[in-house]
Design a protein around this motif. Structure first.
Motif, PDB file in Angstrom:
ATOM      1  N   ASN A  36      45.873  61.618  27.829  1.00  0.00           N
ATOM      2  CA  ASN A  36      45.224  60.551  27.066  1.00  0.00           C
ATOM      3  C   ASN A  36      46.080  59.296  26.919  1.00  0.00           C
ATOM      4  OD1 ASN A  36      42.833  61.992  26.590  1.00  0.00           O
ATOM      5  ND2 ASN A  36      43.719  63.048  24.817  1.00  0.00           N
ATOM      6  N   PHE A  39      45.644  55.564  28.707  1.00  0.00           N
ATOM      7  CA  PHE A  39      44.552  54.666  28.333  1.00  0.00           C
ATOM      8  C   PHE A  39      44.862  53.878  27.073  1.00  0.00           C
ATOM      9  CE2 PHE A  39      43.071  57.975  31.041  1.00  0.00           C
ATOM     10  CZ  PHE A  39      42.304  57.290  31.961  1.00  0.00           C
ATOM     11  N   ARG A  40      45.953  54.209  26.400  1.00  0.00           N
ATOM     12  CA  ARG A  40      46.379  53.417  25.265  1.00  0.00           C
ATOM     13  C   ARG A  40      47.149  52.170  25.718  1.00  0.00           C
ATOM     14  NH1 ARG A  40      48.891  57.395  20.777  1.00  0.00           N
ATOM     15  NH2 ARG A  40      48.637  55.486  19.512  1.00  0.00           N
ATOM     16  N   ALA A  42      46.203  50.567  28.763  1.00  0.00           N
ATOM     17  CA  ALA A  42      45.302  49.771  29.587  1.00  0.00           C
ATOM     18  C   ALA A  42      44.350  48.954  28.722  1.00  0.00           C
ATOM     19  CB  ALA A  42      44.511  50.688  30.518  1.00  0.00           C
ATOM     20  N   SER A  45      37.829  49.748  28.581  1.00  0.00           N
ATOM     21  CA  SER A  45      36.915  50.047  29.698  1.00  0.00           C
ATOM     22  C   SER A  45      37.536  49.675  31.045  1.00  0.00           C
ATOM     23  CB  SER A  45      35.584  49.314  29.517  1.00  0.00           C
ATOM     24  OG  SER A  45      34.967  49.721  28.324  1.00  0.00           O
ATOM     25  N   VAL A  48      39.799  52.211  37.109  1.00  0.00           N
ATOM     26  CA  VAL A  48      40.907  53.151  37.234  1.00  0.00           C
ATOM     27  C   VAL A  48      41.005  53.710  38.648  1.00  0.00           C
ATOM     28  CG1 VAL A  48      41.926  55.292  36.332  1.00  0.00           C
ATOM     29  CG2 VAL A  48      40.584  53.809  34.816  1.00  0.00           C
ATOM     30  N   SER A  61      39.826  62.530  31.608  1.00  0.00           N
ATOM     31  CA  SER A  61      40.339  61.622  30.582  1.00  0.00           C
ATOM     32  C   SER A  61      39.813  60.209  30.802  1.00  0.00           C
ATOM     33  CB  SER A  61      41.866  61.623  30.597  1.00  0.00           C
ATOM     34  OG  SER A  61      42.382  60.873  29.519  1.00  0.00           O
ATOM     35  N   ALA A  62      39.742  59.787  32.055  1.00  0.00           N
ATOM     36  CA  ALA A  62      39.208  58.456  32.350  1.00  0.00           C
ATOM     37  C   ALA A  62      37.755  58.340  31.915  1.00  0.00           C
ATOM     38  CB  ALA A  62      39.340  58.165  33.840  1.00  0.00           C
ATOM     39  N   HIS A  65      37.460  58.068  28.116  1.00  0.00           N
ATOM     40  CA  HIS A  65      37.914  56.788  27.578  1.00  0.00           C
ATOM     41  C   HIS A  65      37.047  55.622  28.056  1.00  0.00           C
ATOM     42  CE1 HIS A  65      41.499  59.192  26.604  1.00  0.00           C
ATOM     43  NE2 HIS A  65      41.706  58.276  25.664  1.00  0.00           N
ATOM     44  N   SER A  67      35.942  54.451  30.866  1.00  0.00           N
ATOM     45  CA  SER A  67      36.345  53.599  31.983  1.00  0.00           C
ATOM     46  C   SER A  67      35.109  53.019  32.657  1.00  0.00           C
ATOM     47  CB  SER A  67      37.158  54.413  32.992  1.00  0.00           C
ATOM     48  OG  SER A  67      38.338  54.923  32.381  1.00  0.00           O
ATOM     49  N   LEU A 117      44.097  50.026  35.764  1.00  0.00           N
ATOM     50  CA  LEU A 117      45.021  51.143  35.564  1.00  0.00           C
ATOM     51  C   LEU A 117      45.125  51.933  36.856  1.00  0.00           C
ATOM     52  CD1 LEU A 117      46.776  53.010  33.749  1.00  0.00           C
ATOM     53  CD2 LEU A 117      44.657  54.225  33.142  1.00  0.00           C
TER      54      LEU A 117
END
Length: 226
Positions: A36, A39-40, A42, A45, A48, A61-62, A65, A67, A117
């Motif tokens: 996780n 994504f903190r 990037a 949305s 990736v 995970s993408a 979050h 994406s 990302l």
């Protein structure tokens, strides 16, 4: 997942519903789990690219979050098939995910896309270059040339997040130095242990000040990294 008596990957379910049914499964905070954390850093949305998407933990995970799009690159057809059929979050079935069965560097050379990302997902790092005489995928992906190619596919505020299971200090120093030379500045490096999924050493860098801005705007992230 084991190959030739070597443990390669473990499929993990990090969906909120599953974690809610199993309190205490994660000893770390949910947003401090290695899957996780990227994504903190990037933008919201993000688009990736996952290098070494494997059975789909990073892909899941993408998707969680939000994406905007995910290109998931995996070289092994058997591992990709297992992920498509067995991962409990079914990330490869998401409409935002495109799976690419190919070599990571070949994909980077072929695509014209740029990403918010680019995530190197523990790509064979468990083997730690155990046989120095063999040409392994590690020696092809973890090179200055590969990192430069990845940098060229970042958006202006894009972030490169590399996870590696560093068991030998020189290996972490090598990755850090290659990133420093590629971006002309040192990467942010920190450990992300996990009680449930794979732990990782994290190397984070951006051509812009996106990493610094992420730390500045997220006090808990800054404290965790510190």
């Amino acid at each position: 997942l084991g190959v030739n008596h070597t443990g390669y990957q473990m499929i993990v379910n990090l969906s909120p519903n599953f974690l809610g049914r199993h309190p205490g499964l994660l000893k770390e905070a949910e947003n401090e789990n290695p899957y996780n954390l990227p994504f903190r850093f990037a933008t919201a949305s993000p688009s990736v690219l996952i290098v070494g998407s494997g059975t789909g933990n990073d892909v899941a995970s993408a998707v969680r979050h939000n994406s905007s799009s995910v290109d998931a690159v995996e070289i092994d057809p058997a591992i990709l098939t297992i992920g498509k059929h067995e991962h409990p979050e079914h990330p490869y079935q998401s409409k935002i995910v495109s799976a690419h069965l190919t070599d990571a560097r070949a994909f980077l050379r072929r695509t014209s896309r740029r990403y918010d990302l680019i995530l190197f997902g523990l790509l064979d790092s468990h083997t730690q270059f155990s046989d120095y005489s063999n040409m392994r995928i590690d020696n092809f992906v973890y090179t200055m040339e590969a990192l430069r190619e990845a940098k060229e596919h970042l958006t202006p505020t894009g972030v490169l997040f590399l996870k590696f299971a560093v068991d030998r200090p020189w290996m972490g120093q090598r990755l850090s130095e290659m990133l420093r030379q590629t971006f002309d500045k040192p990467p942010l490096v920190f450990a992300a242990p996990s009680s449930y999924s794979s732990s990782a050493m994290c190397f984070v860098i951006s051509p812009s000040r996106q990493v610094d801005e992420a730390l500045r705007s997220d006090a808990t992230l800054s404290a965790f990294v510190r």
